[in-house]
Every structure is written in C-alpha cells, then in structure tokens.
Design a protein around this motif. Structure first.
Motif, PDB file in Angstrom:
ATOM      1  N   PRO A  60      57.551  55.253  39.127  1.00  0.00           N
ATOM      2  CA  PRO A  60      56.697  54.498  40.169  1.00  0.00           C
ATOM      3  C   PRO A  60      56.599  55.003  41.409  1.00  0.00           C
ATOM      4  O   PRO A  60      57.464  55.900  41.887  1.00  0.00           O
ATOM      5  CB  PRO A  60      57.552  52.943  40.232  1.00  0.00           C
ATOM      6  CG  PRO A  60      58.840  53.467  39.769  1.00  0.00           C
ATOM      7  CD  PRO A  60      58.720  54.699  38.780  1.00  0.00           C
ATOM      8  N   LEU A  61      55.599  54.679  42.490  1.00  0.00           N
ATOM      9  CA  LEU A  61      55.582  55.216  43.846  1.00  0.00           C
ATOM     10  C   LEU A  61      56.613  54.661  44.637  1.00  0.00           C
ATOM     11  O   LEU A  61      57.215  53.475  44.364  1.00  0.00           O
ATOM     12  CB  LEU A  61      54.169  54.620  44.149  1.00  0.00           C
ATOM     13  CG  LEU A  61      52.970  55.188  43.510  1.00  0.00           C
ATOM     14  CD1 LEU A  61      51.663  54.778  44.155  1.00  0.00           C
ATOM     15  CD2 LEU A  61      52.817  56.816  43.485  1.00  0.00           C
ATOM     16  N   ALA A  62      56.887  55.193  45.561  1.00  0.00           N
ATOM     17  CA  ALA A  62      58.004  54.779  46.676  1.00  0.00           C
ATOM     18  C   ALA A  62      57.787  53.592  47.171  1.00  0.00           C
ATOM     19  O   ALA A  62      58.491  52.588  47.511  1.00  0.00           O
ATOM     20  CB  ALA A  62      58.246  56.125  47.670  1.00  0.00           C
ATOM     21  N   ASN A  63      56.120  53.281  47.429  1.00  0.00           N
ATOM     22  CA  ASN A  63      55.989  51.847  48.157  1.00  0.00           C
ATOM     23  C   ASN A  63      54.996  51.333  47.068  1.00  0.00           C
ATOM     24  O   ASN A  63      53.878  51.729  46.675  1.00  0.00           O
ATOM     25  CB  ASN A  63      55.005  52.348  49.466  1.00  0.00           C
ATOM     26  CG  ASN A  63      54.823  50.911  50.202  1.00  0.00           C
ATOM     27  OD1 ASN A  63      54.462  49.943  49.491  1.00  0.00           O
ATOM     28  ND2 ASN A  63      54.671  50.987  51.618  1.00  0.00           N
ATOM     29  N   PRO A  64      55.661  50.372  46.400  1.00  0.00           N
ATOM     30  CA  PRO A  64      54.772  49.509  45.381  1.00  0.00           C
ATOM     31  C   PRO A  64      53.342  49.065  45.836  1.00  0.00           C
ATOM     32  O   PRO A  64      52.580  48.283  44.990  1.00  0.00           O
ATOM     33  CB  PRO A  64      55.803  48.502  44.889  1.00  0.00           C
ATOM     34  CG  PRO A  64      56.611  48.072  46.074  1.00  0.00           C
ATOM     35  CD  PRO A  64      56.754  49.490  46.897  1.00  0.00           C
ATOM     36  N   MET A  65      53.109  48.973  46.943  1.00  0.00           N
ATOM     37  CA  MET A  65      51.897  48.348  47.525  1.00  0.00           C
ATOM     38  C   MET A  65      50.839  49.427  47.813  1.00  0.00           C
ATOM     39  O   MET A  65      49.617  48.884  47.979  1.00  0.00           O
ATOM     40  CB  MET A  65      52.104  47.715  48.803  1.00  0.00           C
ATOM     41  CG  MET A  65      52.983  46.458  48.855  1.00  0.00           C
ATOM     42  SD  MET A  65      53.011  45.383  50.318  1.00  0.00           S
ATOM     43  CE  MET A  65      53.690  43.962  49.719  1.00  0.00           C
ATOM     44  N   VAL A  66      50.770  50.623  47.434  1.00  0.00           N
ATOM     45  CA  VAL A  66      49.957  51.691  47.692  1.00  0.00           C
ATOM     46  C   VAL A  66      48.735  51.259  46.671  1.00  0.00           C
ATOM     47  O   VAL A  66      47.557  51.365  47.193  1.00  0.00           O
ATOM     48  CB  VAL A  66      50.482  53.057  47.569  1.00  0.00           C
ATOM     49  CG1 VAL A  66      49.306  54.005  47.360  1.00  0.00           C
ATOM     50  CG2 VAL A  66      51.445  53.391  48.831  1.00  0.00           C
ATOM     51  N   ALA A  67      49.120  51.078  45.398  1.00  0.00           N
ATOM     52  CA  ALA A  67      47.999  50.840  44.619  1.00  0.00           C
ATOM     53  C   ALA A  67      47.154  49.669  44.995  1.00  0.00           C
ATOM     54  O   ALA A  67      45.885  49.870  44.892  1.00  0.00           O
ATOM     55  CB  ALA A  67      48.563  50.769  43.153  1.00  0.00           C
ATOM     56  N   GLU A  68      47.599  48.505  45.191  1.00  0.00           N
ATOM     57  CA  GLU A  68      46.698  47.415  45.539  1.00  0.00           C
ATOM     58  C   GLU A  68      45.980  47.789  46.830  1.00  0.00           C
ATOM     59  O   GLU A  68      44.777  47.247  46.797  1.00  0.00           O
ATOM     60  CB  GLU A  68      47.658  46.034  45.778  1.00  0.00           C
ATOM     61  CG  GLU A  68      48.497  45.860  46.961  1.00  0.00           C
ATOM     62  CD  GLU A  68      49.119  44.591  47.201  1.00  0.00           C
ATOM     63  OE1 GLU A  68      49.030  43.784  46.247  1.00  0.00           O
ATOM     64  OE2 GLU A  68      50.152  44.547  48.114  1.00  0.00           O
ATOM     65  N   ALA A  69      46.641  48.253  47.808  1.00  0.00           N
ATOM     66  CA  ALA A  69      45.768  48.755  48.937  1.00  0.00           C
ATOM     67  C   ALA A  69      44.770  49.590  48.636  1.00  0.00           C
ATOM     68  O   ALA A  69      43.582  49.337  49.287  1.00  0.00           O
ATOM     69  CB  ALA A  69      46.800  49.350  50.059  1.00  0.00           C
ATOM     70  N   THR A  70      44.813  50.523  47.844  1.00  0.00           N
ATOM     71  CA  THR A  70      43.749  51.347  47.475  1.00  0.00           C
ATOM     72  C   THR A  70      42.568  50.635  46.824  1.00  0.00           C
ATOM     73  O   THR A  70      41.521  50.871  47.140  1.00  0.00           O
ATOM     74  CB  THR A  70      44.227  52.523  46.444  1.00  0.00           C
ATOM     75  OG1 THR A  70      45.437  53.195  47.208  1.00  0.00           O
ATOM     76  CG2 THR A  70      43.264  53.295  46.226  1.00  0.00           C
ATOM     77  N   ILE A  71      42.953  49.814  46.028  1.00  0.00           N
ATOM     78  CA  ILE A  71      42.044  49.065  44.825  1.00  0.00           C
ATOM     79  C   ILE A  71      41.147  47.978  45.941  1.00  0.00           C
ATOM     80  O   ILE A  71      40.001  48.168  45.757  1.00  0.00           O
ATOM     81  CB  ILE A  71      42.558  48.474  43.852  1.00  0.00           C
ATOM     82  CG1 ILE A  71      43.123  49.656  42.905  1.00  0.00           C
ATOM     83  CG2 ILE A  71      41.732  47.440  43.159  1.00  0.00           C
ATOM     84  CD1 ILE A  71      44.165  49.213  41.573  1.00  0.00           C
ATOM     85  N   PHE A  72      42.113  47.508  46.895  1.00  0.00           N
ATOM     86  CA  PHE A  72      41.381  46.486  47.644  1.00  0.00           C
ATOM     87  C   PHE A  72      40.178  46.890  48.338  1.00  0.00           C
ATOM     88  O   PHE A  72      39.215  46.754  48.583  1.00  0.00           O
ATOM     89  CB  PHE A  72      42.354  45.619  48.281  1.00  0.00           C
ATOM     90  CG  PHE A  72      43.255  44.699  47.432  1.00  0.00           C
ATOM     91  CD1 PHE A  72      42.909  44.374  46.160  1.00  0.00           C
ATOM     92  CD2 PHE A  72      44.358  44.282  48.375  1.00  0.00           C
ATOM     93  CE1 PHE A  72      43.717  43.447  45.393  1.00  0.00           C
ATOM     94  CE2 PHE A  72      45.377  43.562  47.324  1.00  0.00           C
ATOM     95  CZ  PHE A  72      45.003  43.124  46.131  1.00  0.00           C
ATOM     96  N   ALA A  73      40.698  47.996  49.032  1.00  0.00           N
ATOM     97  CA  ALA A  73      39.904  48.839  50.026  1.00  0.00           C
ATOM     98  C   ALA A  73      38.508  49.383  49.153  1.00  0.00           C
ATOM     99  O   ALA A  73      37.412  49.156  49.723  1.00  0.00           O
ATOM    100  CB  ALA A  73      40.335  50.061  50.785  1.00  0.00           C
ATOM    101  N   GLU A  74      38.979  49.974  48.015  1.00  0.00           N
ATOM    102  CA  GLU A  74      37.762  50.416  47.084  1.00  0.00           C
ATOM    103  C   GLU A  74      36.588  49.407  46.864  1.00  0.00           C
ATOM    104  O   GLU A  74      35.563  49.648  47.071  1.00  0.00           O
ATOM    105  CB  GLU A  74      38.256  51.269  45.860  1.00  0.00           C
ATOM    106  CG  GLU A  74      39.119  52.467  46.144  1.00  0.00           C
ATOM    107  CD  GLU A  74      39.590  52.929  44.768  1.00  0.00           C
ATOM    108  OE1 GLU A  74      39.670  52.410  43.837  1.00  0.00           O
ATOM    109  OE2 GLU A  74      39.924  54.128  44.823  1.00  0.00           O
ATOM    110  N   ILE A  75      37.122  48.277  46.299  1.00  0.00           N
ATOM    111  CA  ILE A  75      36.202  47.111  46.098  1.00  0.00           C
ATOM    112  C   ILE A  75      35.423  46.779  47.077  1.00  0.00           C
ATOM    113  O   ILE A  75      34.112  46.646  46.902  1.00  0.00           O
ATOM    114  CB  ILE A  75      37.062  46.091  45.419  1.00  0.00           C
ATOM    115  CG1 ILE A  75      37.694  46.321  44.042  1.00  0.00           C
ATOM    116  CG2 ILE A  75      36.514  44.661  45.142  1.00  0.00           C
ATOM    117  CD1 ILE A  75      38.693  45.455  43.520  1.00  0.00           C
ATOM    118  N   ILE A  76      36.051  46.689  48.222  1.00  0.00           N
ATOM    119  CA  ILE A  76      35.220  46.243  49.508  1.00  0.00           C
ATOM    120  C   ILE A  76      34.201  47.278  49.963  1.00  0.00           C
ATOM    121  O   ILE A  76      33.152  46.937  49.942  1.00  0.00           O
ATOM    122  CB  ILE A  76      36.313  46.001  50.756  1.00  0.00           C
ATOM    123  CG1 ILE A  76      37.061  44.672  50.511  1.00  0.00           C
ATOM    124  CG2 ILE A  76      35.500  45.651  51.875  1.00  0.00           C
ATOM    125  CD1 ILE A  76      38.175  44.464  51.378  1.00  0.00           C
TER     126      ILE A  76
END
Length: 330
Positions: free
Chosen positions: A278-294
């Motif tokens: 897993p990534l060191a910061n578990p929130m990286v994936a959601e931050a990436t996906i939310f920004a992409e969707i917007i």
C-alpha cells in the motif's frame, strides 16, 4: 492543481492535504477553524503559508478562493456544512460517514439534482486503493459466494475519556458518533461494494454509557448467504477477514486498511498472494480520483460513487435502527 478549502484542522485533514499535494490534485488555499490560532498552526504544520484563514463559516464560503471544500468536522455537522457549501457553489468532499441518516442524504441529493455541475464525494478512502480493487476482482472471479466475515476493530485514543466518565464527540449521540459510524462504515462499504445491498440486516451492539455503540457484530442477509461484520473502538483485534467460496477463500489482513490480499485453495495447500504494497499515505488514491472526476466532468464514475454512498448510508441507518441507537440528528 485545483484550489481547496478545508473545514477542520485535525490529523485526518492534514493527511488529506498531504495526499492532495503528493497527487498534485489540490492546492490548499483556505482554512476554516473556530479559532485563528489553530488555523495558523495548521498552515505552519502543513507548509501552506499562502492559504487564507477564516473563523466565520459564512465568510469562508463567500470570500474563500477555492472551488472544492474538504469537510472533516464532527459527524453531526457534516450535513449543514455540506449543504451550505453546495449552496455557495462549491464541490464537496466530506469525510465518512457523510451524513447521519437517509433524511439528510435525501436532502443533499435533492440539492445536487438542481446543481448538476457540482460534485459531492464521501471520503471512504479505502474503496479507491489498489488492494481494495484487487480484492474486488478476486471476489468477482469466484464461481459462487458462500458468505464472508469482515473485521475492523481498533482501540480509540478517546475511549479512555469515556472510561473516565467523559463524552468525547466520537462517542456521543449528540455528534452522531459510535463504532458503527466510524470503523463500521469501512466494512459496510466493503460488503455493499462487493455483494450489493443486503435484503435485511441486524446488529448486536455493546452500548456505552454515552448512548452509542463501542463495538458489536452485525449480519447482512443476502438471498443465498450472510456476511458477518465485526467492528469496534474499545478493543484491538488482529482478525483476518475472509470471503468464502467452497474450497476457495479470499483472505484480507484487515477489511478497513487492506495491506495484503491472498487466495487459498485446495484445503489451504495452495496460497496465492494477490495484493501489492500500500501507499504510505492511504488518501492519495481518493484525492487523485476526486480531482480527475471534477476535472474531466466524469459524471458516470461520479454517480456510481454517489449511489454507493447512498446505499451505504441506508444500510448503516438500518443497522443503527436494529441496535436501537438514536442520534440527535434523527
């Protein structure tokens, strides 16, 4: 990067800000806190010196230079703050659980229907991580499902205060707290994502003196199998989580923070490791996906996430009703 405002200056907000920076997804430009000192300290701690501080929420939404707000306030405040944000024309990322009950969820859905150019995401970060998706693919490849046991129990740093006769927000019905509303949301998200909405539910909860649950065991009933959910904030547990299919079992080290995914076959003689580090910061994936969707106006992907959030909200509410837990927000 997209401009971001935040409500709340706790550790989870800091983790999201760091994740957004790592992903090059959002730039922090506005900080709301009830006290100026906390806002200033947050900016110092997370190297966001150029961001503006606000101690009045209305001014924050009117004057703040940001398009998306991340809300990490106590659970009971999510609804009014998200509503205010949407009415101010902002996109919303709200920490799980997004809302206290289906009535609040329905009100937000009605606002969103009238504002098709805005987005609202529930920050259930683990469903966006690689190992969650690896587990989902492994489950979908099973020929049949015979049931599952999903566990996530972790001793809360605030439970000592409860033992001392206090009522911290996370364990208060006034703030829509309790184990189900915190760690339980993770395993409900797992079950709904992997198996769909259950036909019925029941929840045997350990009720604390504050009126909310400290831990418990829930059962989601499907047409051909049951899923057992074990979650709590008053003890630590090291149970694996398992999905059953005859002689094949998918095993997760933890259903809330999935570090390993394995498939066991042939009476355990054959084990295949499926997951990745897993990534060191578990929130990286959601931050990436939310920004992409917007950025891409990906409404298909967005409405899938919104529908998932709505279903989880309904199931969590049904479980809470089963245990007789009532919030002020109800």
């Amino acid at each position: 990067m997209q401009k971001l405002g935040i409500i709340g200056t706790n550790w989870i907000t800091g983790q999201f800000v760091e994740a957004a920076r790592t992903a090059e997804a959002f730039e922090l430009t506005a900080v709301y806190s009830r006290t100026a000192a906390k806002a200033q300290q947050f900016r110092t701690d997370y190297e966001a010196g150029a961001a503006q501080d606000y101690t009045d929420l209305a001014t924050f939404f009117i004057a703040g230079d940001f398009a998306t707000v991340y809300i990490a306030s106590p659970n009971s405040l999510h609804f009014e703050q998200a509503k205010q944000a949407l009415e101010a024309g902002k996109n919303v990322i709200v920490e799980k659980p997004a809302f206290s009950n289906p009535t609040e969820m329905a009100t937000i859905q009605a606002i969103l229907k009238d504002r098709p150019d805005q987005f609202l995401f529930e920050a259930a970060r683990h469903v966006h991580e690689a190992n969650f998706k690896i587990a989902q693919a492994a489950i979908q490849a099973l020929p049949t499902i015979n049931g599952a046991t999903l566990a996530y129990m972790k001793y809360s740093s605030r439970y000592d205060a409860v033992l001392a006769g206090e009522e911290p927000n996370i364990f208060s019905r006034h703030f829509s707290g309790g184990a189900l509303q915190d760690l339980g949301v993770y395993v409900v998200y797992d079950a709904v994502s992997w198996f769909g909405a259950p036909e019925s539910v029941d929840y045997q909860a350990e009720i604390l003196p504050t009126g909310v649950d400290g831990k418990g065991v829930a059962t989601l009933h499907y047409a051909d199998f049951d899923v057992t959910l074990i979650f709590g904030k008053t003890v630590d547990s090291y149970l694996n989580s398992e999905i059953y299919s005859g002689q094949t079992t998918i095993v997760l080290d933890n259903a809330g923070t999935i570090g390993t995914v394995s498939r066991y076959e042939n009476d355990g003689a054959q084990k295949t490791a499926l997951g990745q580090a897993p990534l060191a910061n578990p929130m990286v994936a959601e931050a990436t996906i939310f920004a992409e969707i917007i950025a891409n106006r990906d409404t298909k992907r967005y409405h899938e996430l919104l529908q998932l959030s709505q279903t989880v909200n309904q199931v969590v509410y049904q479980l809470r009703q089963s245990a007789g837990i009532v919030f002020d927000a109800d």
